[in-house]
Scaffold this active site. Structure first.
Site, short mmCIF file in Angstrom:
data_model
loop_
_atom_site.label_atom_id
_atom_site.label_comp_id
_atom_site.label_asym_id
_atom_site.label_seq_id
_atom_site.Cartn_x
_atom_site.Cartn_y
_atom_site.Cartn_z
CG ASN A 17 -2.25 -0.71 0.93
OD1 ASN A 17 -2.89 -0.46 -0.08
ND2 ASN A 17 -2.65 -1.60 1.82
CG HIS A 113 -10.13 -3.14 8.71
ND1 HIS A 113 -9.29 -3.69 9.65
CD2 HIS A 113 -11.22 -3.95 8.65
CE1 HIS A 113 -9.84 -4.78 10.15
NE2 HIS A 113 -11.02 -4.96 9.56
#
Length: 225
Positions: A17, A113
């Protein structure tokens, strides 16, 4: 163009990420600069990713603070604070932030998440989705509050769950949407289009619902405006 936002990213591991955020800043999709990457793990591969882009890296090795955990959290806080960030991003940071850290960067911390919150906060999200025989999974970017995985939702991206999915195959599919919504969220925050006030999230001054924005092609078009 307004000045670039200063971003500090916290990581613990591989940093895929982080890679998407580094590329987003480099390509100017994000009007921001990652001024530092901080990790609690000296072996985190994400540190190498950051160095490839010439970004400052700092390691606060939690193993050096096994007795005095308070000192560890204080060191992390000081490491981040020195850069005076406009935005703090948790990109696979596997430590829980202290209340004082969160209050010091109020409305400036976001997390990703791997589930469609409020479903499956915490760990083992893919296993739980498969056990429940869900047909859809996804990822959520949200502002961070003191309650774990419960802050105001900004963007959610969905992916299908197939009958033959394993935890590994579902994780890989969710990770792809994570990269997209993380870059999109960061871009919208840095451009001033996304704002938080009184535990509410606004897009272009319009109040978002509890599930935030659903990621689709319209978000991609918005990023190009």
């Amino acid at each position: 163009m307004t000045r670039k936002s200063k971003i500090v990213v916290l990581i613990s591991g591989n940093g895929s990420n982080l890679q998407s955020l580094l590329e987003g800043c480099h390509s100017k999709i994000i009007n921001g600069e990652i001024v530092a990457v901080v990790s609690n793990n000296p072996d985190a591969f994400g540190l190498k990713r950051a160095k490839t882009f010439g970004v400052n890296t700092l390691v606060i090795d939690e193993n050096n603070y096994k007795i005095e955990k308070k000192d560890f959290h204080e060191k992390v806080f000081e490491a981040v604070k020195q850069f005076k960030p406009d935005l703090v991003i948790l990109a696979g940071y596997m430590k829980i932030l202290t209340k004082s850290f969160i209050s010091s960067f109020q409305d400036k911390i976001i997390n990703i998440h791997p589930s469609l919150l409020p479903k499956y906060p915490g760990l083992n999200t893919h296993r739980r989705a498969l056990t429940a025989e869900d047909e859809i999974s996804g990822a959520t970017v949200h502002f961070v509050t003191e309650k774990l995985d419960s802050g105001p939702i900004i963007i959610q991206g969905e992916v299908p769950i197939f009958p033959n999915d394993t935890e590994q195959s579902l994780r890989a599919r969710v990770l792809e949407i994570e990269h997209k919504i993380f870059v999109a969220t960061t871009s919208l925050i840095c451009s001033g289009k996304i704002k938080r006030a009184d535990d509410k999230v606004f897009l272009n001054e319009n109040l978002l619902g509890k599930q935030g924005i659903k990621y689709d092609d319209s978000i991609e078009r918005m990023l190009k405006e």
